[in-house]
Write an enzyme that holds these catalytic residues in place. Structure first.
Site, short mmCIF file in Angstrom:
data_model
loop_
_atom_site.label_atom_id
_atom_site.label_comp_id
_atom_site.label_asym_id
_atom_site.label_seq_id
_atom_site.Cartn_x
_atom_site.Cartn_y
_atom_site.Cartn_z
CB ALA A 139 -1.25 0.38 1.42
CE LYS A 190 0.60 -12.69 -0.92
NZ LYS A 190 0.57 -11.15 -0.18
CG ASP A 243 2.05 -10.47 -4.01
OD1 ASP A 243 2.72 -10.26 -3.57
OD2 ASP A 243 0.37 -10.45 -4.29
CB SER A 253 5.74 -9.33 4.52
OG SER A 253 4.86 -10.55 4.28
CB VAL A 276 -1.11 -12.48 9.95
CG1 VAL A 276 -0.39 -13.68 9.09
CG2 VAL A 276 -0.64 -11.55 10.51
#
Length: 327
Positions: A139, A190, A243, A253, A276
């Site tokens: 983002a 992923k 990704d 992440s 998460v």
């Protein structure tokens, strides 16, 4: 064709998407949130420092806390977490324009059913075509105008190309696909593999182990996608490999950070604090893989570690002592 775009969800990703689309200047964009106080602050200050500190939001971006504000939008992006999308569909569905296309921007699998999010949204919104936006994009990077490329998939290529054209901008590029299965499963799996990469980092067992996890995790992802009717080529693209590399290596992440905490032996509850997605998807993916008789040892290990059924040291030993096979 002139589009009007609504983004539902005023978290980091929804705000970033709304901002970058508004900056492109081709379509009017409205960001719709559920918290009237937050929406009023966003409108007045043009800042969302809680999730995107110091990033100014464009003056052309509109804001609303009213569900009916999406009426008239030809493209509606659902940018809330995966497990909140069914409720959002029921809340906002009555206000969708007759010909509106719905785009899910979450990366997950419906926990209770194991369904893909497009399947769930088609069930809740049967009169609307449903697409998915996924790929390697944080983002903050998107909102800052840093070059980012992602994938957008619809049931037909014509719709996917229309969406890619409408949403892309000078720094945000979408590639069209008609493989909704592959794009969604890449985004969901992923996250699980990024947790595994975090465990490796937190445990301090080396970058060679991380590289092996990424490569073998990609093989798991490909087997699962093909078994579910997706395309292997999609796994090697932005929504799969792209990704996975991003979330398996960057400390931006959440999934990687969650895995690092696990690897260090810290207590980490996936239902508290930062959401998460990989922690929620791990058990679902493991269960679905077993039902399809697909070998996914890394995913199974992550699920068992999160559930407390397997110690990390034992998981590493099991993975390293599996029968030797071809790649």
């Amino acid at each position: 064709m002139s589009e009007r775009i609504a983004v539902i969800g005023s978290g980091a990703f929804g705000t970033a998407l709304a901002a970058v689309i508004a900056l492109a200047g081709r379509s009017p964009v409205i960001l719709v949130g559920r918290n009237p106080s937050l929406v009023a602050d966003l409108k007045a200050e043009r800042l969302h420092d809680a999730v995107l500190p110091g990033i100014a939001l464009p003056e052309s971006l509109e804001f609303s806390a009213e569900a009916e504000a999406i009426a008239g939008a030809s493209i509606v992006l659902f940018a809330m977490p995966s497990q909140a999308q069914a409720d959002a569909a029921r809340q906002y569905g009555p206000y969708l324009s007759k010909d509106a296309v719905v785009v899910t921007c979450a990366k997950g699998i419906e926990r209770t059913t194991g369904n893909l999010l497009t399947d769930m949204l088609e069930r809740e919104l049967p009169d609307h075509p449903v697409a998915v936006l996924s790929g390697p994009g944080f983002a903050a990077d998107i909102a800052k105008g840093l070059p980012t490329a992602m994938a957008i998939a619809a049931a037909d290529m014509e719709t996917a190309e229309r969406l890619a054209q409408a949403i892309s901008g000078r720094t945000f590029r979408l590639y069209a696909s008609d493989d909704r299965i592959g794009v969604q499963l890449g985004g969901a799996l992923k996250n699980v593999l990024a947790i595994a990469c975090g465990i490796v980092e937190g445990r301090g067992i080396g970058e060679s182990a991380r590289a092996a996890l990424i490569a073998r995790g990609l093989a798991e992802m490909s087997r699962f996608v093909v078994a579910k009717g997706g395309q292997a080529d999609t796994v090697r693209g932005l929504s799969g490999l792209g990704d996975l590399v991003l979330t398996g290596t960057s400390h931006q992440s959440r999934n990687l950070r969650f895995g690092i905490a696990l690897g260090r032996g810290e207590k980490a509850d996936p239902l508290q604090g930062a959401l998460v997605e990989g922690a929620l998807a791990a058990s679902v993916a493991s269960r679905l893989a077993a039902a399809l008789s697909i070998s996914m040892p890394i995913t199974d290990a992550v699920s068992a570690i999160i559930d407390g059924r397997l110690e990390i040291a034992d998981a590493i030993e099991q993975l390293m002592t599996r029968p030797i096979t071809t790649e």
